[in-house]
Design a protein around this motif. Structure first.
Motif, short mmCIF file in Angstrom:
data_model
loop_
_atom_site.label_atom_id
_atom_site.label_comp_id
_atom_site.label_asym_id
_atom_site.label_seq_id
_atom_site.Cartn_x
_atom_site.Cartn_y
_atom_site.Cartn_z
N THR A 1 3.49 1.36 -45.87
CA THR A 1 4.70 1.55 -46.68
C THR A 1 4.79 0.53 -47.81
O THR A 1 5.10 0.88 -48.95
N THR A 2 4.50 -0.71 -47.49
CA THR A 2 4.52 -1.77 -48.51
C THR A 2 3.51 -1.49 -49.60
O THR A 2 3.80 -1.64 -50.79
N GLY A 3 2.30 -1.09 -49.21
CA GLY A 3 1.27 -0.80 -50.19
C GLY A 3 1.66 0.34 -51.12
O GLY A 3 1.41 0.28 -52.33
N ILE A 4 2.29 1.37 -50.56
CA ILE A 4 2.70 2.52 -51.38
C ILE A 4 3.78 2.12 -52.37
O ILE A 4 3.72 2.46 -53.56
N THR A 5 4.80 1.39 -51.90
CA THR A 5 5.91 1.02 -52.78
C THR A 5 5.45 0.07 -53.88
O THR A 5 5.92 0.16 -55.02
N ILE A 6 4.54 -0.84 -53.55
CA ILE A 6 4.04 -1.77 -54.56
C ILE A 6 3.19 -1.06 -55.60
O ILE A 6 3.15 -1.45 -56.77
N LYS B 1 16.31 -7.21 -43.60
CA LYS B 1 14.88 -7.29 -43.33
C LYS B 1 14.11 -6.16 -44.02
O LYS B 1 12.91 -6.28 -44.29
N TRP B 2 14.80 -5.05 -44.30
CA TRP B 2 14.13 -3.93 -44.98
C TRP B 2 13.65 -4.31 -46.38
O TRP B 2 12.77 -3.64 -46.95
N LEU B 3 14.20 -5.40 -46.94
CA LEU B 3 13.81 -5.81 -48.28
C LEU B 3 12.34 -6.23 -48.37
O LEU B 3 11.76 -6.22 -49.45
N SER B 4 11.75 -6.60 -47.24
CA SER B 4 10.38 -7.11 -47.26
C SER B 4 9.39 -6.10 -47.83
O SER B 4 8.38 -6.47 -48.41
N ASP B 5 9.69 -4.80 -47.69
CA ASP B 5 8.79 -3.76 -48.19
C ASP B 5 9.01 -3.47 -49.68
O ASP B 5 8.20 -2.77 -50.29
N TYR B 6 10.08 -3.99 -50.26
CA TYR B 6 10.43 -3.61 -51.63
C TYR B 6 10.65 -4.81 -52.55
O TYR B 6 11.16 -4.63 -53.66
N MET C 1 8.52 -6.82 -54.26
CA MET C 1 7.78 -6.77 -55.52
C MET C 1 8.23 -5.61 -56.39
O MET C 1 8.36 -5.74 -57.62
N THR C 2 8.50 -4.46 -55.77
CA THR C 2 8.93 -3.29 -56.54
C THR C 2 10.25 -3.56 -57.26
O THR C 2 10.39 -3.25 -58.45
N ILE C 3 11.22 -4.14 -56.56
CA ILE C 3 12.52 -4.44 -57.18
C ILE C 3 12.35 -5.47 -58.29
O ILE C 3 12.95 -5.35 -59.37
N SER C 4 11.53 -6.50 -58.05
CA SER C 4 11.29 -7.52 -59.08
C SER C 4 10.67 -6.91 -60.32
O SER C 4 11.02 -7.27 -61.46
N MET C 5 9.73 -6.00 -60.13
CA MET C 5 9.09 -5.34 -61.28
C MET C 5 10.08 -4.47 -62.05
O MET C 5 10.07 -4.43 -63.29
N LEU C 6 10.95 -3.77 -61.33
CA LEU C 6 11.96 -2.94 -61.99
C LEU C 6 12.90 -3.80 -62.82
O LEU C 6 13.25 -3.45 -63.96
N VAL C 7 13.32 -4.92 -62.26
CA VAL C 7 14.21 -5.83 -62.99
C VAL C 7 13.50 -6.38 -64.23
O VAL C 7 14.10 -6.47 -65.31
#
Length: 234
Positions: free
Chosen positions: A53-58, A212-217, A219-225
């Protein structure tokens, strides 16, 4: 013969479709092998799923610039060739640069309907052969590196992990300084905003059990910001 008779021909679509299907099948085969090996190493299915899941979201956000380059190259080079190159090992920056350079070498320019079939073939060869260098290097170097890694593991695993962490930190530091603080990214403003948001998310993740769900997202959220900040600033 004009290049438009080649670049969007039916046989090109069939050939590219077959290659991409082979790549997808290869990914599925190695994914199955990796899953089986992870279970053999003692990882739980929940851990493997979380890594997937982490790999896909990143991976989603870095593909957006590639998609934009694909859409921009389609009118110039046809649909199949950019689709093939950017779907396998192509780089968004490299493909456009390689095609433009190849056309300049044969005395033509990369403009819609303003170059010949010879120019298109030259661009296709340069894009393909130049992009294959990394595959050739990986094929030749992966076995010696793996053997060296296995020997090092037997000597001192902690040292191996320390060296790996140091190499990763060095790469991240170089990218941060070279690109994050360059004029291209407003002297570090966008980078600092993304870094601050990422640090804030990590703090929230560690302090609040429900986050804790934030751990998967992260990098994605940081990139969006960072993308939003870049759009506003520029």
């Amino acid at each position: 013969m004009v290049y438009t008779e080649i670049c969007n021909a039916v046989w090109m679509y069939l050939w590219v479709g077959a290659l991409l299907l082979a790549v997808i099948l290869q990914c599925l085969v190695f994914m199955k092998k990796a899953w089986k090996h992870a279970l053999e190493l003692g990882l739980r299915p929940e851990q493997i799923k979380k890594g997937l899941t982490t790999g896909i979201t990143i991976s989603i956000m870095p593909t957006l610039p590639v998609l934009l380059v694909l859409l921009s190259l389609m009118p110039l080079l046809g649909v199949p060739l950019p689709w093939l190159r950017l779907s396998i090992i192509g780089s968004a920056y490299y493909e456009a640069y390689a095609a433009t350079t190849a056309l300049e070498c044969v005395g033509e320019t990369m403009k819609l309907n303003e170059y010949s079939a010879v120019g298109w073939v030259a661009a296709a060869w340069v894009m393909t052969i130049g992009g294959s260098a990394c595959v050739l290097w990986s094929s030749l170097a992966i076995k010696p590196i793996s053997m060296l890694y296995e020997k090092a593991e037997k000597i001192d695993m902690k040292l191996v992990l320390s060296i790996g962490a140091g190499c990763l930190a060095g790469v991240m530091a170089y990218v941060s300084v070279s690109y994050g603080f360059s004029a291209m990214s407003t002297k570090g403003v966008v980078f600092c905003i993304s870094f601050a948001v990422g640090a804030l998310l990590v703090w929230i993740h560690n302090k609040r059990p429900k986050a804790k769900w934030l751990s998967d997202y992260l990098m994605t959220i940081s990139m969006l910001v960072a993308m939003a900040a870049a759009c506003i600033i520029f």
